[in-house]
Design a protein around this motif. Structure first.
Motif, mmCIF file in Angstrom:
data_model
loop_
_atom_site.group_PDB
_atom_site.id
_atom_site.type_symbol
_atom_site.label_atom_id
_atom_site.label_comp_id
_atom_site.label_asym_id
_atom_site.label_seq_id
_atom_site.Cartn_x
_atom_site.Cartn_y
_atom_site.Cartn_z
ATOM 1 N N ILE A 56 0.849 -1.053 0.012
ATOM 2 C CA ILE A 56 0.212 0.036 -0.052
ATOM 3 C C ILE A 56 1.059 1.242 -0.083
ATOM 4 N N THR A 57 0.362 2.435 -0.660
ATOM 5 C CA THR A 57 1.109 3.567 -0.764
ATOM 6 C C THR A 57 1.428 4.210 0.652
ATOM 7 N N LEU A 58 2.059 5.279 0.746
ATOM 8 C CA LEU A 58 2.233 5.980 1.826
ATOM 9 C C LEU A 58 1.038 6.906 2.035
ATOM 10 N N ALA A 59 0.247 7.200 0.895
ATOM 11 C CA ALA A 59 -0.956 8.216 1.095
ATOM 12 C C ALA A 59 -1.920 7.258 1.655
ATOM 13 N N GLN A 60 -1.930 5.899 1.330
ATOM 14 C CA GLN A 60 -3.099 5.048 1.759
ATOM 15 C C GLN A 60 -2.602 4.855 3.191
ATOM 16 N N ALA A 61 -1.538 4.565 3.545
ATOM 17 C CA ALA A 61 -1.182 4.054 4.922
ATOM 18 C C ALA A 61 -1.486 5.183 6.017
ATOM 19 N N ILE A 62 -1.314 6.442 5.379
ATOM 20 C CA ILE A 62 -1.748 7.674 6.044
ATOM 21 C C ILE A 62 -3.450 7.578 6.504
ATOM 22 N N THR A 63 -4.101 7.448 5.297
ATOM 23 C CA THR A 63 -5.719 7.283 5.282
ATOM 24 C C THR A 63 -5.861 6.372 6.490
ATOM 25 N N TYR A 64 -5.294 5.131 6.230
ATOM 26 C CA TYR A 64 -5.475 3.974 7.129
ATOM 27 C C TYR A 64 -5.296 4.374 8.693
ATOM 28 N N THR A 65 -4.178 5.253 8.772
ATOM 29 C CA THR A 65 -4.137 5.768 10.166
ATOM 30 C C THR A 65 -5.054 6.676 10.749
ATOM 31 N N TRP A 66 -5.506 7.734 9.952
ATOM 32 C CA TRP A 66 -6.444 8.552 10.249
ATOM 33 C C TRP A 66 -7.850 8.017 10.474
ATOM 34 N N GLY A 68 -8.164 4.879 11.540
ATOM 35 C CA GLY A 68 -8.082 3.931 12.537
ATOM 36 C C GLY A 68 -8.293 4.767 13.768
ATOM 37 N N GLN A 69 -7.757 6.050 13.603
ATOM 38 C CA GLN A 69 -7.802 7.078 14.861
ATOM 39 C C GLN A 69 -9.360 7.366 15.350
ATOM 40 N N ARG A 144 -7.602 11.005 3.152
ATOM 41 C CA ARG A 144 -8.300 11.123 1.884
ATOM 42 C C ARG A 144 -9.569 10.552 1.762
ATOM 43 N N MET A 145 -10.176 10.749 0.597
ATOM 44 C CA MET A 145 -11.771 10.291 0.426
ATOM 45 C C MET A 145 -11.548 8.675 -0.077
ATOM 46 N N PRO A 146 -12.773 8.035 0.015
ATOM 47 C CA PRO A 146 -12.586 6.763 -0.465
ATOM 48 C C PRO A 146 -12.096 6.621 -1.911
ATOM 49 N N ALA A 147 -11.635 5.506 -2.409
ATOM 50 C CA ALA A 147 -11.109 5.326 -3.793
ATOM 51 C C ALA A 147 -12.173 5.649 -4.961
ATOM 52 N N THR A 148 -13.406 5.137 -4.912
ATOM 53 C CA THR A 148 -14.200 5.109 -5.707
ATOM 54 C C THR A 148 -15.656 5.081 -5.194
ATOM 55 N N GLY A 221 -10.720 -8.263 10.320
ATOM 56 C CA GLY A 221 -12.267 -7.968 9.873
ATOM 57 C C GLY A 221 -12.458 -6.841 10.663
ATOM 58 N N LEU A 222 -11.783 -6.185 11.851
ATOM 59 C CA LEU A 222 -12.215 -5.302 12.704
ATOM 60 C C LEU A 222 -11.657 -3.904 11.842
ATOM 61 N N VAL A 223 -10.392 -3.911 11.486
ATOM 62 C CA VAL A 223 -9.817 -2.706 11.011
ATOM 63 C C VAL A 223 -9.291 -2.968 9.395
ATOM 64 N N ASP A 224 -8.323 -3.866 9.153
ATOM 65 C CA ASP A 224 -7.504 -4.230 8.096
ATOM 66 C C ASP A 224 -8.477 -4.115 6.824
ATOM 67 N N ILE A 225 -9.451 -5.254 6.877
ATOM 68 C CA ILE A 225 -10.396 -5.421 5.631
ATOM 69 C C ILE A 225 -11.105 -4.151 5.383
ATOM 70 N N PRO A 226 -11.858 -3.603 6.308
ATOM 71 C CA PRO A 226 -12.586 -2.553 5.890
ATOM 72 C C PRO A 226 -11.808 -1.220 5.310
ATOM 73 N N TYR A 227 -10.889 -1.056 5.877
ATOM 74 C CA TYR A 227 -9.626 0.286 5.621
ATOM 75 C C TYR A 227 -9.230 0.049 4.320
ATOM 76 N N ARG A 228 -8.858 -1.327 3.644
ATOM 77 C CA ARG A 228 -8.467 -1.585 2.575
ATOM 78 C C ARG A 228 -9.301 -1.455 1.631
ATOM 79 N N ILE A 229 -10.460 -1.823 1.949
ATOM 80 C CA ILE A 229 -11.598 -1.706 1.012
ATOM 81 C C ILE A 229 -11.866 -0.150 0.595
#
Lengths: 273, 330
Positions: A56-66, A68-69, A144-148, A221-229
């Motif tokens: 995953i890109t840095l931008a995605q990882a940052i979105t993942y972080t926010w 999550g927070q 960032r906003m959702p991909a699509t 299923g708590l974090v990783d799956i929904p965020y990557r979607i």
């Protein structure tokens, strides 16, 4: 309102309203979460500077972080405090005096607690990380906003399943606390949930050989799956597979909770007063 | 048909035990020992609709265990019981919808919620029709005088206020049977009186069957026509309150205030129990000594200012009963 669901909806509503009253706790939580968010983003930036090629890109990882927070309140770190207290004081007996299915009642209460706690925190975090950061010229570090549009729709389904998964796990913790008669029975939860959900680092950054296991274990299923979607890293068939994993674990947690609770009630001995 | 039938009910608790000291603690890591405690042993009784039964016994006698089994919280180890045709622990949901339970040392209301919101939550949990609920609530608020505290969160109530709220909560769904486990524990005298009055009225006017456990003999004296004494998990006695008192103590007391200083007050047919200045307490057996004959003998020998006949105190009755059956605090 159907009379069948009435007791459960009533508990859900009452609990949700109660959660919304904890404004001070929500504010303190918000400040802490901003602070941790900033630290995590800095750690990720340092990591990507040395190893730029990641799944995953840095931008995605940052979105993942926010994300999550903002959605931190959704995580099942502990049993329902009300149940823990009732177990330790002996009031738990009263749960048996309600003319309702105890597992469903606890499930409704957990949903309200998780959703109520999250509802208060997600908006300020979104405003801070998705609106304010770009406005002050830090768009690179923002949420960032959702991909699509498809990703947004699938995310809505997946995050709802995350809520159910978290609540089903909370009920399982409630049962553990009831069975072992101490709230410490639920202490193991945070140890499992934090690393395995992706809350500490996104699971995609873990070694390739671990990916299969990490994807199919319950806490993804708590974090990783929904965020990557959300940011399109899981799309199409992969997204549906992720949702299937969530459904599977919700069902298994529910079944395990029901079976265990029935067993606990059959053996419960509340001697003394 | 009886509303509550209990037959040969038994309950054995398994309690983890370990040997004393560090060595004992280590052994306990590998091999758990369990001690068995017989809480109920062949308990049988039945209760008709509309009865008010008092359950008394020392701590650990099995009172609470009986209530917990009857209310569906615990499964017995043996025996059977039915309440209104239902087996409590098998048809739990159906059963608990028809009973009300108050544990004096527990709360079933929500700590942070105003009382009325707890009530509304219970209305939904018990699926009580809104119109019927409003009527029941109005009546309970009136009878228990809880109108001023309805908007107060539970945690800010005094114990007396809380107990009244608890009792109202247990009755919102109009149960046919009410179980009260030590409902007056910790209450002041006024609250106790009010509570007893309410329970009496509920039983008499609405025909609610009441099963009550207590330590407070005055509760039993004021409320229960029928009493079960339980000790070491066994039913020691099941009879009317009066019969029990008569059986255990045929002894009565005659208290005499003499007019002047009297020396020897010994009299045939009675013993001097206590003496305080000119007041003397005689004990006599009512079967062998007629009270009028005794009074005549005393009055003939001395000048008497006042006299009264008393029954022994209820605490004494019970204490003697326990002693007779060796059922001391377990």
């Amino acid at each position: 309102m159907s009379t069948l669901a009435l007791p459960y909806l009533a508990i859900l509503r009452a609990r949700f309203v109660l959660m919304l009253q904890y404004r001070a706790a929500a504010f303190a939580g918000f400040v802490t979460q901003c602070w941790w968010g900033v630290i995590k983003v800095m750690v990720l930036a340092a990591f990507y500077a040395g190893h730029p090629h990641q799944p995953i890109t840095l931008a995605q990882a940052i979105t993942y972080t926010w994300l999550g927070q903002g959605l931190l309140g959704l995580l099942p770190w502990n049993a329902d405090p009300e149940i823990s207290e009732a177990v330790e004081s002996g009031n738990i007996a009263y749960e048996r005096l309600r003319p309702v299915d105890t597992h469903s009642l606890w499930f409704a209460r957990a949903i309200a607690q998780k959703a109520g706690g999250t509802a208060l925190r997600i908006l300020p975090m979104f405003i801070a990380a998705a609106v304010v950061l770009p406005l002050i010229g830090l768009g690179e570090w923002s949420w960032r906003m959702p991909a699509t549009a498809d990703a947004a729709a699938l995310f809505a389904v997946s995050i709802t399943l995350a809520l159910l998964l978290s609540s089903a796990f909370v009920v399982l913790l409630n049962v553990a606390v009831t069975a072992l008669k101490t709230r410490r029975a639920a202490n193991i939860a945070a140890t499992l949930v934090n690393p395995l959900s992706g809350m500490i680092i996104p699971l995609a950054l873990a070694p390739t050989w671990a990916q299969g296991f990490l994807f199919w274990q319950p806490f993804a299923g708590l974090v990783d799956i929904p965020y990557r979607i959300y940011f399109g890293n899981l799309a199409g068939a992969a997204a549906l597979e992720g949702i299937a994993a969530q459904v599977l674990w919700v069902a298994l947690f529910m079944l395990a909770g029901r079976w265990w609770l029935a067993d606990v009630w059959a053996r419960v001995d509340t001697q003394g007063s | 048909m009886a509303q509550i039938t209990v037959e040969n009910l038994g309950k054995i608790y398994r309690i983890a035990a370990r040997d004393p000291g560090l060595a004992g603690a280590f052994r306990g890591l590998f091999r758990r020992r369990h001690r068995e405690i017989v809480a109920l042993d062949q308990v049988s009784f039945s209760l008709e609709k509309g009865e008010l039964l008092g359950f008394i016994g020392p701590n650990g006698a099995g009172k609470s265990t009986t209530i917990k089994i009857l209310s569906g919280i615990l499964r017995p180890s043996s025996g059977r019981c039915e309440v209104g045709g239902l087996v409590p622990w098998e048809q739990r949901v159906q059963h608990v919808a028809r009973i009300g339970v108050v544990f004096g040392q527990r709360t079933q209301l929500w700590w942070d919620l105003p009382v009325v919101e707890s009530f509304e939550l219970l209305r939904d949990i018990y699926r009580v029709d809104a119109v019927r609920f409003a009527k029941t609530l109005e009546r309970l608020v009136d009878m228990l005088k809880i109108a001023p505290i309805l908007d107060t969160p539970l945690r800010q109530l005094s114990l007396g206020q809380r107990m009244r709220a608890e009792i109202a909560a247990a009755l919102l769904h109009q149960p046919q049977v009410l179980f009260l486990d030590e409902p007056t524990i910790g209450l002041d005298a006024v609250s106790k009186l009010a509570l007893r009055e309410f329970v009496k009225e509920l039983n008499r006017n609405e025909g609610v069957t009441v099963l009550l456990t207590t330590h407070d003999m005055h509760d039993i004296e004021a409320l229960a026509k029928r009493v079960i004494i339980i000790g070491h998990g066994k039913v020691l006695r099941d009879s009317s309150f009066e019969a029990m008192r008569n059986e255990v103590l045929g002894e009565r007391r005659l208290i005499v205030d003499f007019a002047g200083d009297v020396g020897d007050v010994a009299v045939e047919g009675a013993q001097v129990r206590a003496r305080d200045g000119r007041t003397v307490e005689f004990a006599f057996d009512r079967a062998s000594t007629a009270v009028h004959a005794l009074i005549a003998r005393i009055a003939a020998a001395h000048e008497v200012e006042d006299m009264r006949v008393e029954d022994p105190k209820i605490e004494e009755v019970i204490a003697r009963f326990y002693a007779m059956h060796g059922a001391v605090d377990a």
